[in-house]
Design an enzyme around this catalytic site. Sequence first.
Site, mmCIF file in Angstrom:
data_model
loop_
_atom_site.group_PDB
_atom_site.id
_atom_site.type_symbol
_atom_site.label_atom_id
_atom_site.label_comp_id
_atom_site.label_asym_id
_atom_site.label_seq_id
_atom_site.Cartn_x
_atom_site.Cartn_y
_atom_site.Cartn_z
ATOM 1 N N GLY A 27 -2.294 -7.772 7.222
ATOM 2 C CA GLY A 27 -2.818 -7.471 5.890
ATOM 3 C C GLY A 27 -2.080 -8.263 4.834
ATOM 4 O O GLY A 27 -1.366 -9.213 5.145
ATOM 5 N N ASN A 28 -2.239 -7.877 3.589
ATOM 6 C CA ASN A 28 -1.446 -8.505 2.528
ATOM 7 C C ASN A 28 -1.177 -7.483 1.436
ATOM 8 O O ASN A 28 -1.586 -6.327 1.530
ATOM 9 C CB ASN A 28 -2.132 -9.761 1.995
ATOM 10 C CG ASN A 28 -3.473 -9.456 1.359
ATOM 11 O OD1 ASN A 28 -3.552 -8.735 0.373
ATOM 12 N ND2 ASN A 28 -4.536 -9.983 1.963
ATOM 13 N N ARG A 29 -0.482 -7.916 0.371
ATOM 14 C CA ARG A 29 0.065 -6.961 -0.603
ATOM 15 C C ARG A 29 -0.892 -6.609 -1.739
ATOM 16 O O ARG A 29 -0.507 -5.953 -2.695
ATOM 17 C CB ARG A 29 1.347 -7.524 -1.207
ATOM 18 C CG ARG A 29 2.437 -7.750 -0.205
ATOM 19 C CD ARG A 29 3.641 -8.385 -0.864
ATOM 20 N NE ARG A 29 4.499 -9.034 0.094
ATOM 21 C CZ ARG A 29 5.386 -8.398 0.877
ATOM 22 N NH1 ARG A 29 5.528 -7.105 0.797
ATOM 23 N NH2 ARG A 29 6.117 -9.074 1.729
ATOM 24 N N SER A 30 -2.138 -7.041 -1.670
ATOM 25 C CA SER A 30 -3.056 -6.738 -2.785
ATOM 26 C C SER A 30 -3.326 -5.233 -2.854
ATOM 27 O O SER A 30 -3.601 -4.588 -1.842
ATOM 28 C CB SER A 30 -4.377 -7.487 -2.575
ATOM 29 O OG SER A 30 -5.331 -7.017 -3.492
ATOM 30 N N ALA B 158 -7.912 -10.699 -2.115
ATOM 31 C CA ALA B 158 -6.958 -11.507 -1.356
ATOM 32 C C ALA B 158 -7.416 -11.434 0.098
ATOM 33 O O ALA B 158 -7.067 -10.506 0.834
ATOM 34 C CB ALA B 158 -5.555 -10.960 -1.521
#
Length: 402
Positions: free
Chosen positions: A210-213, A277
């Site tokens: 995943g990512n930090r958005s 993102a």
Amino acid sequence: MSSALKGKRILLGITGSIAAYKAAMLARLFIKAGAEVQVLMTAAAADFIAPLTLSTLSKRPVYSEVSSESGWHNHVELGLWADAMVIAPATANTLAKMAHGMCDNILTACYLSARCPVFFAPAMDLDMWRHPATQANVRQLEQFGHRLIPPASGELASGLHGEGRMAEPESILEFLEKSLQAANQDLSGINLLITAGPTFEAIDPVRFIGNRSSGKMGVAIANAAAARGADVTLILGPSQERPDSRVRLIRVESALEMHAEALKRWPDSQAAILSAAVADYRPAEAATEKIKKSQDSLSIQLVKNPDIAADLGKQKVNGQMLVGFALETHDAEAQAKQKLERKNFDFIVLNTLTDPGAGFHHDTNKITIFFRDNKRLDFQLKSKQEVAADILDALASILARG
Ligand code: PMT
């Protein structure tokens, strides 16, 4: 230029904070801008500033109780009378009451009766502001569609230093003017597609890439666009954020799902703003069962995800507008300009992780917009709600030119 407040009726709710003394200046600024102001005070507010000061400035009686010797103050009528309600300063206590529908004074009674846009400018000590209960109440109020006028940082009455000071009266006036101008419905009739949040790419039933958005930026754009009359479809990856009820919400998890939903909806949209993102890669295969930690190392083969923006850019027809984001850590301007061309955007919104307070998760962002004709617009660090308004202003002005 005439103020958006000219001729507007404003309910100014003042609660018991040391910042209440600034409410006198606020009332004066509203009146100078051409508004009619009805002041409502809680009993605690009257300990900080004399009602007489505010009734003299507003040239109207100040209401601090539901009834007084002069009779019952009709909160329902006041709620309907107002074009906007501004609660400044808003204490943690009043925010909590508003978020939970409690109604034990004239201010909260008017608030529950108000059909107009509601704005609130919190003022409290930094730990009270940071407390999860306060933050949850603020989020709840935003979900009701109310507008947070974010507190500033600086020295607090306690002597501590940090976030929690009420925004200055001039900033509150500016915020209100912008929002009421925005209420002009300049995006009415526009079908707007928005992508937001992260995507999660499954490794197995338990794990993902995943990512930090957080989704905050895209949800702020969706809410602001809906308030300006756009018909908004928001394709949102896994996020705790909730748009307000005017926004059509489509929940997705992976880049492939977001891609499919976006492509399906693009032909019926006049514009799209791509703030998501999206993971550039996904595991070539997601295991159907939990991967056991039997080996010392593990390799996961990744394959490229489709580029939603580039695919919408390829299918873009005359009259459609495509707005992209660029999140960069280095060579920011060059990278953003390349993406503007490569993905066929009409303009691109650059935010960089090297700017404090910008990008993922923050409630603030700092952006530069690059247009195809080499024009650029640089903005200061602002709340994501204000950034959303700036992006929509750019979109609306291009749409208005045809
Ligand atoms: O959600 P928040 O916590 O509020 O944070 C907001 C944000 C930082 C996520 C947001 O402001 C932002 O910058 N979004 C774009 C992040 C990004 O992935 O940028 P990029 O430079 O990698 O992608 C360029 C553009 O192509 C973006 O519009 C992106 O949505 C789009 N893209 C990218 C890859 C892909 N496979 N499909 C896409 O559509």
